[in-house]
Design a protein around this motif. Structure first.
Motif, short mmCIF file in Angstrom:
data_model
loop_
_atom_site.label_atom_id
_atom_site.label_comp_id
_atom_site.label_asym_id
_atom_site.label_seq_id
_atom_site.Cartn_x
_atom_site.Cartn_y
_atom_site.Cartn_z
N MET A 169 -4.57 1.45 -0.34
CA MET A 169 -4.21 0.14 0.21
C MET A 169 -2.91 -0.37 -0.40
O MET A 169 -2.05 -0.91 0.29
CB MET A 169 -5.32 -0.88 -0.06
N GLY A 170 -2.76 -0.20 -1.72
CA GLY A 170 -1.54 -0.64 -2.38
C GLY A 170 -0.32 0.12 -1.88
O GLY A 170 0.75 -0.46 -1.65
N ALA B 81 -0.06 1.54 1.04
CA ALA B 81 0.19 1.14 2.43
C ALA B 81 0.94 -0.19 2.49
O ALA B 81 1.71 -0.42 3.43
CB ALA B 81 -1.14 1.01 3.18
N LEU B 82 0.74 -1.05 1.49
CA LEU B 82 1.44 -2.33 1.46
C LEU B 82 2.96 -2.10 1.44
O LEU B 82 3.70 -2.73 2.20
CB LEU B 82 1.00 -3.14 0.25
N VAL B 83 3.43 -1.21 0.57
CA VAL B 83 4.87 -0.98 0.51
C VAL B 83 5.36 -0.11 1.67
O VAL B 83 6.52 -0.21 2.07
CB VAL B 83 5.33 -0.39 -0.85
N ASP B 84 4.46 0.72 2.23
CA ASP B 84 4.84 1.45 3.45
C ASP B 84 5.25 0.48 4.55
O ASP B 84 6.16 0.75 5.33
CB ASP B 84 3.68 2.32 3.94
N GLY B 85 4.57 -0.68 4.61
CA GLY B 85 4.87 -1.66 5.65
C GLY B 85 6.29 -2.19 5.56
O GLY B 85 7.00 -2.28 6.57
N ILE B 86 6.73 -2.54 4.34
CA ILE B 86 8.10 -3.07 4.23
C ILE B 86 9.14 -1.97 4.26
O ILE B 86 10.29 -2.22 4.64
CB ILE B 86 8.30 -3.98 3.00
N ALA B 87 8.76 -0.76 3.86
CA ALA B 87 9.70 0.34 4.00
C ALA B 87 9.99 0.58 5.48
O ALA B 87 11.14 0.78 5.89
CB ALA B 87 9.15 1.61 3.35
N ALA B 88 8.94 0.51 6.30
CA ALA B 88 9.12 0.67 7.76
C ALA B 88 9.93 -0.48 8.34
O ALA B 88 10.82 -0.27 9.17
CB ALA B 88 7.76 0.77 8.44
N LEU B 89 9.64 -1.70 7.89
CA LEU B 89 10.37 -2.86 8.39
C LEU B 89 11.85 -2.78 8.03
O LEU B 89 12.73 -2.99 8.88
CB LEU B 89 9.76 -4.14 7.83
N GLY B 90 12.13 -2.45 6.77
CA GLY B 90 13.52 -2.39 6.31
C GLY B 90 14.31 -1.25 6.92
O GLY B 90 15.54 -1.27 6.89
N ALA B 91 13.60 -0.26 7.50
CA ALA B 91 14.28 0.88 8.12
C ALA B 91 14.70 0.60 9.56
O ALA B 91 15.45 1.38 10.15
CB ALA B 91 13.37 2.11 8.08
N LEU C 1 6.52 -6.97 -6.19
CA LEU C 1 6.43 -6.72 -7.63
C LEU C 1 6.18 -8.02 -8.40
O LEU C 1 5.41 -8.05 -9.36
CB LEU C 1 7.72 -6.05 -8.12
N ALA C 2 6.84 -9.10 -7.98
CA ALA C 2 6.68 -10.39 -8.68
C ALA C 2 5.28 -10.96 -8.51
O ALA C 2 4.81 -11.72 -9.37
CB ALA C 2 7.72 -11.39 -8.18
N THR C 3 4.60 -10.62 -7.42
CA THR C 3 3.26 -11.14 -7.17
C THR C 3 2.17 -10.14 -7.56
O THR C 3 0.99 -10.42 -7.38
CB THR C 3 3.08 -11.51 -5.68
N TRP C 4 2.59 -9.01 -8.13
CA TRP C 4 1.62 -7.96 -8.48
C TRP C 4 1.08 -8.22 -9.88
O TRP C 4 1.84 -8.52 -10.80
CB TRP C 4 2.30 -6.59 -8.44
N GLU D 104 4.19 2.75 -9.48
CA GLU D 104 3.78 3.60 -8.36
C GLU D 104 4.22 3.02 -7.02
O GLU D 104 4.56 3.76 -6.09
CB GLU D 104 2.26 3.78 -8.37
N LEU D 105 4.22 1.69 -6.94
CA LEU D 105 4.69 1.05 -5.71
C LEU D 105 6.16 1.35 -5.46
O LEU D 105 6.58 1.64 -4.33
CB LEU D 105 4.48 -0.47 -5.78
#
Length: 344
Positions: free
Chosen positions: A132-133, A135-145, A252-255, A277-278
Motif C-alpha cells: 500500500m505504501g 502504491a501511494l508513491v506510484d500514484g504521484i509518479a504516474a501523475l508527475g509523468a 515524506l513530511a506527513t510520513w 523505501e518510498l
C-alpha cells in the motif's frame, strides 16, 4: 435536501439538469451524503440504474470555491484514459445560475480511505500494507509523468519560477498571522527563519513542470477493497502545474518517523515502508532527478508547519478550538525539528 446550515443541494434543479443532458430519467434515489476530507458537499445517489457522486462547494462557499470546482472537473476530464487512478468525470456544470454554485458528477469509487482502522484483508497482512505504501508513491509518479500540455492543461498553473516563489509565499503567510491577538509569534517555531534561508540557498536550479496534486497523503487516496493498489486519488482542490517532486516531499513530511504522531492515523502501521523505501520506489517509476529530494522534504515541512500554525494563531485569538490549536502547534514544531535534522 437540507443540512443544519440550510439548503445545500437543490435536487429538483439537479434532476432537471441531468435530464437535459441525457443522464437518465425519473427521480434520484438512495440519496446519501458522503463524508469527505474537506467541507465540500458530496452526495451519492442512483438514477435509472446508474450510480453517481455529486460534488459542490460548501454551504458557505469561499470566494474561490466555484472556480476550484471548475478546475477539479477540468483536471478529471483531462486525466481520463491515463494510468493515474482518479474518479471518472461524468459531467460538470460551471454555470452558477443552475444551482447557485458550480458542481460536477463523477463515478463512485469502489474502495476505501485508509485513515483509521484498516479493514481486512489489509489489517491482517503486513506485506499488503507494505505494498500500500509503495502504491501511494506510484500514484504521484504516474501523475508527475503526464504531459500536461498534451492533456490540454498548459494554462492550468504558473510553473515559471514556481520554486523561487515558495519561501516568500509561506514566509508572508506566517507574518500574516500577526493579525491574531495573543499569537505566540514565529519565535515559538524553532528555526523557522533558518529553514527558510536554507531553502533559498539550496533551491534546485531547474525542474521539469508537471501536474501536482498539492495535498498528497494517505487521507487523500482510496485503496481497492481486495488489494493494495490505489483505487483513486481524491480531493484535487489544490492541483496545479508546478514541480511534482513537491508531492513526494509532502508524502515524506506527513510520513511517521517514529518520533511523533503522523498527521494521519492508520492502524495497524507496522509493515508500511520506510521513507527511504518510498523514495527508492518513486525513483524506479519516474525519470525525475531526485538528487535534491531532501530539499523537497524540507520545503514540505516548512509549508505544512506554517499552515498548521495558522490554526494555532486563530486559537490564540479565540477563533478556533484551543485544544486543536495547541495540538497543531506541537505538530508544526515537530515539522520544523524534522526540517532542522534534514538540514544538518
Amino acid at each position: 435536501m437540507e443540512s443544519a446550515s440550510g439548503p445545500t443541494v437543490d435536487i429538483e434543479s439537479l434532476t432537471a439538469w441531468m435530464t437535459d443532458r441525457g443522464l437518465g430519467s425519473g427521480p434520484l434515489t438512495d440519496v446519501t451524503p458522503l463524508a469527505g476530507g474537506t467541507q465540500n458537499i458530496l452526495l451519492r445517489f442512483s438514477r435509472d440504474g446508474r450510480d453517481y457522486v455529486f460534488r459542490r462547494p460548501p454551504a458557505h462557499p469561499r470566494p474561490n470555491s466555484n472556480e476550484t470546482m471548475r478546475r477539479e472537473a477540468r483536471l478529471l476530464r483531462a486525466l481520463a484514459g491515463t494510468d493515474v487512478p482518479h474518479p471518472g468525470l461524468i459531467a460538470d456544470c460551471g454555470d452558477e445560475s443552475v444551482m447557485g454554485v458550480a458542481f460536477y458528477l463523477m463515478e463512485p469509487v469502489d474502495g476505501f480511505n485508509p485513515v483509521g482502522q484498516l479493514p481486512e484483508p489489509h489489517a491482517g497482512s503486513p506485506a499488503m500494507r507494505h505494498a500500500m505504501g509503495l502504491a501511494l508513491v506510484d500514484g504521484i509518479a504516474a501523475l508527475g509523468a503526464q504531459d500536461h500540455q498534451a492533456l490540454g492543461l498548459s494554462d492550468f498553473g504558473k510553473p515559471e519560477n514556481f520554486l523561487g516563489r515558495q519561501v516568500d509565499r509561506w514566509r508572508s503567510q506566517l507574518a500574516g498571522y500577526g493579525e491574531f491577538d495573543g499569537w505566540t509569534g514565529p519565535q515559538a517555531l524553532p528555526s523557522v527563519g533558518a529553514v527558510g534561508d536554507w531553502l533559498e540557498r539550496h533551491r534546485p536550479d531547474r525542474f521539469t513542470p508537471g501536474i501536482m496534486h498539492g495535498d498528497y497523503h494517505l487521507a487523500n487516496v482510496m485503496y481497492r477493497k481486495d488489494g493494495p493498489e490505489l483505487a483513486a486519488i481524491i480531493d484535487w482542490e489544490l492541483a496545479t502545474i508546478g514541480d511534482p517532486l513537491l508531492d513526494l516531499g509532502w508524502v515524506l513530511a506527513t510520513w511517521p518517523d517514529g518520533k511523533s504522531e503522523s498527521t494521519v492515523s492508520v492502524r495497524p502501521w507496522d509493515g508500511f515502508p520506510s521513507a527511504g523505501e518510498l523514495v527508492t520506489r518513486y525513483a524506479e517509476g519516474s525519470a525525475r532527478d531526485l538528487s535534491a529530494v531532501d530539499w523537497y522534504h524540507v520545503l514540505a515541512c516548512y509549508k505544512l508547519g506554517i499552515l498548521l500554525e495558522g490554526t494555532h494563531a486563530r486559537a490564540c485569538a479565540g477563533k478556533a478550538p484551543r485544544e486543536t490549536g495547541d495540538r497543531l502547534h506541537s505538530r508544526a514544531i515537530h515539522l520544523f525539528e524534522r526540517a532542522e535534522a534534514l538540514i544538518r
